[in-house]
Design an enzyme around this catalytic site. Structure first.
Site, mmCIF file in Angstrom:
data_model
loop_
_atom_site.group_PDB
_atom_site.id
_atom_site.type_symbol
_atom_site.label_atom_id
_atom_site.label_comp_id
_atom_site.label_asym_id
_atom_site.label_seq_id
_atom_site.Cartn_x
_atom_site.Cartn_y
_atom_site.Cartn_z
ATOM 1 N N GLU A 61 0.807 -1.355 -0.027
ATOM 2 C CA GLU A 61 -0.075 0.036 0.032
ATOM 3 C C GLU A 61 0.978 1.192 -0.106
ATOM 4 O O GLU A 61 1.722 1.476 0.806
ATOM 5 C CB GLU A 61 -0.781 0.057 1.253
ATOM 6 C CG GLU A 61 -1.766 0.954 1.235
ATOM 7 C CD GLU A 61 -2.865 1.002 2.372
ATOM 8 O OE1 GLU A 61 -3.920 1.816 2.307
ATOM 9 O OE2 GLU A 61 -2.723 0.196 3.380
ATOM 10 N N ASP A 72 -5.164 9.317 9.380
ATOM 11 C CA ASP A 72 -3.618 8.902 9.716
ATOM 12 C C ASP A 72 -3.553 9.612 11.106
ATOM 13 O O ASP A 72 -3.664 10.646 11.349
ATOM 14 C CB ASP A 72 -2.719 9.428 8.684
ATOM 15 C CG ASP A 72 -2.826 8.863 7.593
ATOM 16 O OD1 ASP A 72 -3.378 7.462 7.210
ATOM 17 O OD2 ASP A 72 -2.890 9.336 6.323
ATOM 18 N N TYR A 186 -11.121 -3.717 3.491
ATOM 19 C CA TYR A 186 -10.035 -3.172 4.406
ATOM 20 C C TYR A 186 -10.907 -3.003 5.968
ATOM 21 O O TYR A 186 -11.676 -2.107 6.019
ATOM 22 C CB TYR A 186 -9.492 -1.903 3.997
ATOM 23 C CG TYR A 186 -8.380 -1.509 4.813
ATOM 24 C CD1 TYR A 186 -8.284 -1.314 6.043
ATOM 25 C CD2 TYR A 186 -7.302 -0.756 3.925
ATOM 26 C CE1 TYR A 186 -7.171 -0.650 6.651
ATOM 27 C CE2 TYR A 186 -6.046 -0.274 4.546
ATOM 28 C CZ TYR A 186 -6.115 -0.319 5.778
ATOM 29 O OH TYR A 186 -4.811 0.232 6.475
#
Length: 279
Positions: A61, A72, A186
């Site tokens: 990724e 993040d 995911y």
């Protein structure tokens, strides 16, 4: 109930589907390291991608640095900041990836946010990403309701649009997301942003099984996997893949600060993860 997304891609399995199918036949869990392109520079990223492949990564990724990365945590935010300060742009990332044609065979999944994608144009971005050699796309701030259009565009270009589910996603919506995701689903292992965690949330294990009972799409777990022991834990839960981001990015940053070869450090850490998943 599952979202209906038309498939306009060429017939036959995609690169990501082929990789997961091969691993399933071998009884192996996919290892998917994550890094930020351009941290510390794109030459380092290029060398690291090759080192990760050699160390046993099944998919990679690759994050395109963005100034406001909502999903993040501090480690990856800092890496994105370093990459942006070095002048990394989406176009430069794609050019670097394209330069690996014939050298890198591991499927690469691009990680980006909606604004850069919309700024370039969905069709142009997907076309250029596929031409550069990307196999898939993750857009964490793209809601399910807006995924249908992008998934069709991505499929037409030959890319899998991978969608995310979280521990807090309601069951009915989780089923819809899993049905709409392409390549793999995911599964975010924590509530919150990316980052190294001491312990993975226990409620993730039944979610892996729940998703696997809802459809054949592989399930990969990410966010919070700090090392070999947690990667093995994810495998034992029955996940098809383990995604390791912040821990790898931290290893790379420490190597850079110490003046050590970053790609070599990344490769050693990846090899430790590979060994844990295979034994």
């Amino acid at each position: 109930m599952s979202a209906s997304i038309p498939s306009t891609a060429a017939t036959g399995p995609t690169a990501i589907e082929r990789r997961f199918s091969s691993l399933k036949q071998q009884g192996r869990c996919a290892l998917m390291p994550f890094l930020i392109a351009g941290d510390a520079d794109l030459a380092t990223t290029r060398a690291t991608l090759l080192a990760l492949e050699q160390a046993g990564a099944d998919l990679i990724e690759l994050g395109i640095p963005y100034s406001d990365p909502l999903a993040d945590g501090p480690v990856i935010q800092a890496a994105a900041g370093r990459a942006l300060a070095a002048g990394t742009t989406p176009g430069a990332v794609l050019a670097m990836l394209a330069s690996l044609a014939g050298e890198l065979t591991t499927p690469v999944v691009l990680f980006t946010y909606s604004n850069p994608l919309l700024n370039r144009g969905m069709e142009a971005f997907c076309r250029d990403a596929a031409a550069a050699g990307a196999a898939g796309l993750v857009v964490p701030d793209l809601p399910l309701e807006e995924a249908e259009k992008l998934s069709a565009i991505a499929a037409a270009a030959g890319l899998d649009l991978i969608l995310l589910v979280a521990p807090t996603t309601p069951p009915e919506r989780m089923a819809r997301i899993h049905g709409a995701s392409r390549g793999f689903t995911y599964l975010v292992s924590v509530t919150g942003v990316t980052g190294v965690r001491t312990n993975l949330e226990s409620r993730v294990e039944p979610l892996v099984q729940q998703l696997k009972h809802q459809g054949p799409t592989p399930v990969a777990v990410g966010f919070g996997i700090s090392g070999p022991a947690q990667a093995r834990q994810v495998r034992d839960w029955g996940a098809d893949g383990a995604i390791v981001g912040s821990a790898l990015v931290k290893v790379m940053a420490q190597a850079h600060e110490a003046g050590e070869p970053v790609a070599a450090a990344a490769g050693r850490f990846c090899a430790e993860l590979r060994s844990a998943l295979d034994h």
